[in-house]
Write an enzyme that holds these catalytic residues in place. Sequence first.
Site, PDB file in Angstrom:
ATOM      1  N   ASP A 301      32.043  47.365  28.538  1.00  0.00           N
ATOM      2  CA  ASP A 301      32.091  47.236  29.775  1.00  0.00           C
ATOM      3  C   ASP A 301      33.123  48.240  30.796  1.00  0.00           C
ATOM      4  OD1 ASP A 301      33.350  44.775  32.326  1.00  0.00           O
ATOM      5  OD2 ASP A 301      35.073  45.270  31.638  1.00  0.00           O
ATOM      6  N   GLU A 348      27.029  48.298  31.509  1.00  0.00           N
ATOM      7  CA  GLU A 348      27.932  47.967  32.418  1.00  0.00           C
ATOM      8  C   GLU A 348      27.917  48.675  33.881  1.00  0.00           C
ATOM      9  OE1 GLU A 348      30.291  47.414  36.021  1.00  0.00           O
ATOM     10  OE2 GLU A 348      31.476  47.359  34.328  1.00  0.00           O
ATOM     11  N   ASP A 401      33.014  37.608  37.381  1.00  0.00           N
ATOM     12  CA  ASP A 401      33.963  38.019  38.545  1.00  0.00           C
ATOM     13  C   ASP A 401      33.149  38.123  39.794  1.00  0.00           C
ATOM     14  OD1 ASP A 401      36.261  39.700  37.432  1.00  0.00           O
ATOM     15  OD2 ASP A 401      34.360  41.301  37.509  1.00  0.00           O
TER      16      ASP A 401
END
Length: 501
Positions: A301, A348, A401
């Site tokens: 991430d 990511e 998200d």
Amino acid sequence: MTVGSTNDLFSTRRAGALLHPTCLPGPWGVLGASARKFVDFLADSGLSVWQTLPIGPTHRDLSPYQSLSAHAGNPEFIDLFELVVSGLLTEAELAEPGTNATEATKQREDSFALAAKRFFNQDGQGSNSPDQAGFQRFREANDYWLDDFCLFCAIREVQAVPGWLQWPESLRDRDSGALRDFMDQNQERLGRIRFEQFVFQQQWHHLREYARARGVLLFGDIPIFVAHDSADVWANRHLFKLDERGESTVVAGVPPDYFSPNGQHWGNPLYNWEAMAGEGYQWWLERLESQRHLFDLIRIDHFRGLQAYWEIPAQTPEPRYGYWVAGPGDRFLEACFNRFPDLPLVAENLGIISVDVEELRKRFHLPGMTVMQFGFDGSPDNPHLLHNHHARDLVYTGTHDNDTTLGWYRSLDDHTRRNVNEYLGTSGDGMPWPVIDAAFRSACSLAIVPMQDFLGLGTEARFNTPGTVVNNWVWQLDWNLLSKGLSYRISESVRQHGRRP
């Protein structure tokens, strides 16, 4: 010579679902019958990847991106009924789950304490009872994190204060005498926590074997940063930018972007990368080692933080006061791939991504991410549009998200909604399936769809809204929605778009 990923998982077209284990119903935990039931649904639907969020133990806000450990598993996932099967508990000892989080946690602790006592006394009677030799192998294989984590959690339980900065100075600063005295006085508590982690790994590995037998790969997620209130920071203060007391001098966040016009203040302590490099990035290599034993595929991430990260002074915490600082870049990734040549990493690369970040990703042959919802700003060069996708990347309808795709579509202005309809060749009927089918058509080798999108749910099923602290991470799957008709609909799209490996 620059090294990079040699993993070939992206040579085959696949499709998968994004669902965090906490979304699964299960009165005693999810890593037993509940998780196996979901794997069966994936396999029956032609889906061969299950992506989760980070699976570590969380704080009270439930965010999987703010864990108590970079290595440990969340004991809330453990299916207590499996301990009945293994003879360490009886059905009569499984009381109805507590009506609130505090009560439920206490009941689980009591159950684990009873099971651990029986295990260490070796009087578990079931044919699947965990063996002592297996426990010793577990301890030896995880000695680089396990004892510090158990000690951290045990002190945390006894102190009952928000974080280790509030502990007595001798425990806060890891005075050897104070820690030894604490361990002597809390052997049973430490044993229970250690046993919890052993059982977690056993149940997770059983799940992974079950998934593999059904042709399903497990896809995990590593937050680039760790929580300040974690065993990792407490036990390795020299690897973070902290003052003499252990307070952060600077913290992590991001400048204004798509998700948050004002930027985000994450509050995580930032790494002392110079100290990390001086130790050969050993802390990170151990972190990757832990995840390799749990997952077939791993996402980092906020990958862009390896090239440059947004550093916010702790004394002026608004994101707008932050600034970019160079990350470890090539040297760090070279160390990772020298140790693990087949490391199955995904980058990511969402948000503010500069050319140098993409160049770093490509030098190491790391797949990146595209998100269908991000594609409709009116620019034909938008990398998230289908015609700009690349074969070894991933495509998502949305992420954890984002709003659900149906919720996103309903919230669009008329002009953008027309752009979406025209590009996808749809009137908008049947949303979100026009977006799902488009993602499956993508050149990207792996297409991931949040379960809320497969179920056609709206904003009420959104899992997280960045920059907010309420009503996040709590959505639950309803088994009644996983019909044979849905499984057939998914399977047909998987087949039509060549995503059944």
